[in-house]
Design a protein around this motif. Structure first.
Motif, PDB file in Angstrom:
ATOM      1  N   SER A   1      -9.313  20.792 -52.694  1.00 16.24           N
ATOM      2  CA  SER A   1      -9.906  22.094 -52.389  1.00 16.24           C
ATOM      3  C   SER A   1     -11.258  22.276 -53.056  1.00 16.24           C
ATOM      4  N   ALA A   2     -11.440  21.689 -54.243  1.00 12.52           N
ATOM      5  CA  ALA A   2     -12.732  21.808 -54.930  1.00 12.52           C
ATOM      6  C   ALA A   2     -13.832  21.134 -54.113  1.00 12.52           C
ATOM      7  N   ASP A   3     -13.494  19.974 -53.494  1.00  8.75           N
ATOM      8  CA  ASP A   3     -14.477  19.279 -52.669  1.00  8.75           C
ATOM      9  C   ASP A   3     -14.867  20.121 -51.466  1.00  8.75           C
ATOM     10  N   LEU A   4     -13.868  20.807 -50.856  1.00  5.99           N
ATOM     11  CA  LEU A   4     -14.145  21.625 -49.687  1.00  5.99           C
ATOM     12  C   LEU A   4     -14.992  22.829 -50.044  1.00  5.99           C
ATOM     13  N   ALA A   5     -14.737  23.409 -51.226  1.00  4.76           N
ATOM     14  CA  ALA A   5     -15.484  24.595 -51.640  1.00  4.76           C
ATOM     15  C   ALA A   5     -16.900  24.240 -52.074  1.00  4.76           C
ATOM     16  N   HIS A   6     -17.091  23.043 -52.617  1.00  5.88           N
ATOM     17  CA  HIS A   6     -18.408  22.631 -53.109  1.00  5.88           C
ATOM     18  C   HIS A   6     -18.736  21.232 -52.580  1.00  5.88           C
ATOM     19  N   PRO A   7     -18.968  21.109 -51.269  1.00  2.00           N
ATOM     20  CA  PRO A   7     -19.260  19.791 -50.712  1.00  2.00           C
ATOM     21  C   PRO A   7     -20.573  19.241 -51.246  1.00  2.00           C
ATOM     22  N   ALA A   8     -20.682  17.925 -51.255  1.00  5.62           N
ATOM     23  CA  ALA A   8     -21.918  17.282 -51.705  1.00  5.62           C
ATOM     24  C   ALA A   8     -23.064  17.675 -50.779  1.00  5.62           C
ATOM     25  N   PRO A   9     -24.269  17.781 -51.313  1.00  5.62           N
ATOM     26  CA  PRO A   9     -25.413  18.163 -50.467  1.00  5.62           C
ATOM     27  C   PRO A   9     -25.703  17.107 -49.417  1.00  5.62           C
ATOM     28  N   VAL A  10     -26.286  17.541 -48.321  1.00  2.00           N
ATOM     29  CA  VAL A  10     -26.675  16.632 -47.257  1.00  2.00           C
ATOM     30  C   VAL A  10     -27.800  15.732 -47.755  1.00  2.00           C
ATOM     31  N   VAL A  11     -27.683  14.454 -47.461  1.00  2.00           N
ATOM     32  CA  VAL A  11     -28.721  13.495 -47.846  1.00  2.00           C
ATOM     33  C   VAL A  11     -29.728  13.421 -46.705  1.00  2.00           C
ATOM     34  N   LEU A  12     -30.937  13.894 -46.951  1.00  2.00           N
ATOM     35  CA  LEU A  12     -31.974  13.913 -45.922  1.00  2.00           C
ATOM     36  C   LEU A  12     -32.908  12.727 -46.089  1.00  2.00           C
ATOM     37  N   PRO A  13     -33.112  11.950 -45.033  1.00  2.00           N
ATOM     38  CA  PRO A  13     -34.072  10.850 -45.132  1.00  2.00           C
ATOM     39  C   PRO A  13     -35.492  11.395 -45.073  1.00  2.00           C
ATOM     40  N   PRO A  14     -36.458  10.653 -45.565  1.00  2.00           N
ATOM     41  CA  PRO A  14     -37.853  11.113 -45.434  1.00  2.00           C
ATOM     42  C   PRO A  14     -38.290  11.044 -43.975  1.00  2.00           C
ATOM     43  N   LEU A  15     -39.095  12.000 -43.566  1.00  2.00           N
ATOM     44  CA  LEU A  15     -39.672  11.927 -42.232  1.00  2.00           C
ATOM     45  C   LEU A  15     -40.685  10.792 -42.168  1.00  2.00           C
ATOM     46  N   PRO A  16     -40.811  10.140 -41.027  1.00  2.00           N
ATOM     47  CA  PRO A  16     -41.863   9.130 -40.881  1.00  2.00           C
ATOM     48  C   PRO A  16     -43.233   9.730 -41.186  1.00  2.00           C
ATOM     49  N   ALA A  17     -44.137   8.907 -41.657  1.00  5.27           N
ATOM     50  CA  ALA A  17     -45.449   9.383 -42.094  1.00  5.27           C
ATOM     51  C   ALA A  17     -46.183  10.146 -41.004  1.00  5.27           C
ATOM     52  N   ASP A  18     -46.029   9.731 -39.729  1.00  3.93           N
ATOM     53  CA  ASP A  18     -46.765  10.388 -38.653  1.00  3.93           C
ATOM     54  C   ASP A  18     -46.205  11.777 -38.325  1.00  3.93           C
ATOM     55  N   LEU A  19     -45.040  12.120 -38.897  1.00  6.96           N
ATOM     56  CA  LEU A  19     -44.448  13.440 -38.678  1.00  6.96           C
ATOM     57  C   LEU A  19     -44.498  14.317 -39.929  1.00  6.96           C
ATOM     58  N   ALA A  20     -44.552  13.679 -41.093  1.00  3.28           N
ATOM     59  CA  ALA A  20     -44.408  14.425 -42.356  1.00  3.28           C
ATOM     60  C   ALA A  20     -45.537  15.418 -42.595  1.00  3.28           C
TER      61      ALA A  20
ATOM     62  N   ARG B   1     -46.955  17.240 -40.396  1.00  5.84           N
ATOM     63  CA  ARG B   1     -46.856  18.375 -39.474  1.00  5.84           C
ATOM     64  C   ARG B   1     -45.537  19.140 -39.593  1.00  5.84           C
ATOM     65  N   PHE B   2     -44.462  18.443 -40.015  1.00  5.93           N
ATOM     66  CA  PHE B   2     -43.131  19.052 -40.016  1.00  5.93           C
ATOM     67  C   PHE B   2     -42.459  18.915 -41.371  1.00  5.93           C
ATOM     68  N   THR B   3     -41.466  19.787 -41.609  1.00  7.15           N
ATOM     69  CA  THR B   3     -40.594  19.655 -42.777  1.00  7.15           C
ATOM     70  C   THR B   3     -39.163  19.492 -42.291  1.00  7.15           C
ATOM     71  N   LEU B   4     -38.386  18.717 -43.030  1.00  9.30           N
ATOM     72  CA  LEU B   4     -36.977  18.469 -42.704  1.00  9.30           C
ATOM     73  C   LEU B   4     -36.118  19.162 -43.753  1.00  9.30           C
ATOM     74  N   LEU B   5     -35.176  20.010 -43.291  1.00  5.49           N
ATOM     75  CA  LEU B   5     -34.380  20.827 -44.206  1.00  5.49           C
ATOM     76  C   LEU B   5     -32.918  20.817 -43.784  1.00  5.49           C
ATOM     77  N   PRO B   6     -32.003  20.972 -44.755  1.00 11.94           N
ATOM     78  CA  PRO B   6     -30.588  21.121 -44.376  1.00 11.94           C
ATOM     79  C   PRO B   6     -30.406  22.410 -43.573  1.00 11.94           C
ATOM     80  N   VAL B   7     -29.413  22.430 -42.697  1.00 11.66           N
ATOM     81  CA  VAL B   7     -29.117  23.625 -41.924  1.00 11.66           C
ATOM     82  C   VAL B   7     -28.418  24.650 -42.807  1.00 11.66           C
ATOM     83  N   GLY B   8     -28.836  25.911 -42.691  1.00 11.18           N
ATOM     84  CA  GLY B   8     -28.199  26.992 -43.439  1.00 11.18           C
ATOM     85  C   GLY B   8     -28.001  28.210 -42.563  1.00 11.18           C
TER      86      GLY B   8
END
Length: 334
Positions: free
Chosen positions: A3-22, A24-31
């Motif tokens: 239950s502790a894992d369900l209540a406090h799941p590990a954060p999403v691991v976001l990869p870096p955006l490719p240089a040609d996109l970084a 212009r854009f930002t990549l963020l976890p969904v909230g």
């Protein structure tokens, strides 16, 4: 997972955006604050192909919330200048399933080359999340599973370039509630009743869908929780059909499409020994009469166009017609 894992799941691991996109854009976890923007995005994607949106805000709230087993890897891509969400990288893995459900939505207003680049980055991230999900688990033939609207040429091309192959076509079928109620099909010994016996419904679901394409067995607890958390959950709309007292079929409906005054049939399955006796047609007649009683004007459902049980023909006889089609895509992970 406790239950502790369900209540406090590990954060999403976001990869870096490719240089040609970084730049212009930002990549963020969904909230939770992203729901409105993601809803706008998926409505734009549907409207570009269908001319209307097949989504409700409650669908997005459900699909961006926590998964059944804690963390659900997802991300949004925002334009640095306007702050607008231009892409949603969605996943919904299920415990023990070989099919890792996912989609990458891209704003149809982006220039095609830029949309292609955002999509490619999304599929690379999703594949990384899926491989991490399956690491250390003995799952047979794991794969990414995605979908696209038939006629969505940009998305179809992006899926092919990401290594996906077309595997199946599904139909959304819908029909108007008739002005005058039709006579109920005459099936000797048939009774259709609301059921709160979720374990029986689960057993019927597993048995009746065992020979359907792409079926992944689902543990009872996960099944019950998934349906309880589904948009429009309504326990009064869960039914079991019996013939001479023996369970023969099940149907679960929801208020998921209430904003469109439509009753949505989430699941309908008949045990093999009882097929061909008119039970599915009787259940659909019951669905139309339920829709009438609830003030809805239509009934809708999804179906495999090549269903081994001949379901589309049954549904047509019950008054449903094809509204649009989607393609299922797979990419093996082995």
């Amino acid at each position: 997972m406790d239950s502790a894992d369900l209540a406090h799941p590990a954060p999403v691991v976001l990869p870096p955006l490719p240089a040609d996109l970084a730049d212009r854009f930002t990549l963020l976890p969904v909230g939770p604050d992203d729901v409105e923007e993601v809803y706008r995005l998926v409505c734009a994607c549907d409207t570009a192909v269908l001319g209307y949106a097949d989504w409700g805000a409650e669908d997005i709230e459900s699909d961006t919330g926590p998964g059944l087993h804690g963390r659900r890897d997802q991300a949004v891509v925002r334009d640095r200048g306007s702050g607008r969400v231009v892409s949603w990288w969605w996943t919904d893995p299920r415990l023990g399933a070989s099919n890792y459900l996912t989609d990458v939505y891209v704003d149809p207003g982006l220039p095609s080359g830029l949309g292609d680049a955002v999509s490619a980055a999304g599929w690379a991230a999703v594949e990384g999340w899926a491989r991490a999900h399956y690491a250390g688990h003995q799952i047979r033939d794991p794969r990414l599973g995605a979908g696209s609207l038939v006629g969505d040429t940009p998305t179809e091309g992006r899926l092919e370039r990401a290594g996906f192959g077309r595997v199946r076509t599904f139909w959304r079928m819908a029909g108007d509630v008739p002005e005058v109620p039709r006579p109920a099909p005459d099936v000797p010994g048939l009774r259709i009743e609301v059921s709160d016996d979720y374990r029986l419904i689960h057993l019927l679901r597993e048995e009746t869908f065992a020979d359907h394409w792409g079926h992944d067995p689902e543990p009872y607890d996960a099944f019950a929780e998934r349906l309880r958390r589904a948009p429009g959950f309504e326990p009064r709309f869960w039914f079991v059909a019996t013939v001479d007292g023996e369970p023969a079929a099940t149907m679960t409906c929801s208020r998921q499409m209430a904003a469109e005054r439509t009753l949505y049939v989430m699941m309908l399955g008949t045990r093999r020994a009882y097929r061909g006796q008119g039970i599915a047609g009787a259940l659909l007649h019951h669905a139309f009469e339920l829709a009438r009683a609830e003030g809805y004007t239509r009934v809708a459902l999804g179906v495999d166009s090549d269903s081994p049980t001949g379901a589309p023909s049954v549904y047509r006889r019950a008054g449903l017609d094809v509204q649009f089609a989607t393609t299922a895509w797979h990419k093996p992970l082995t």
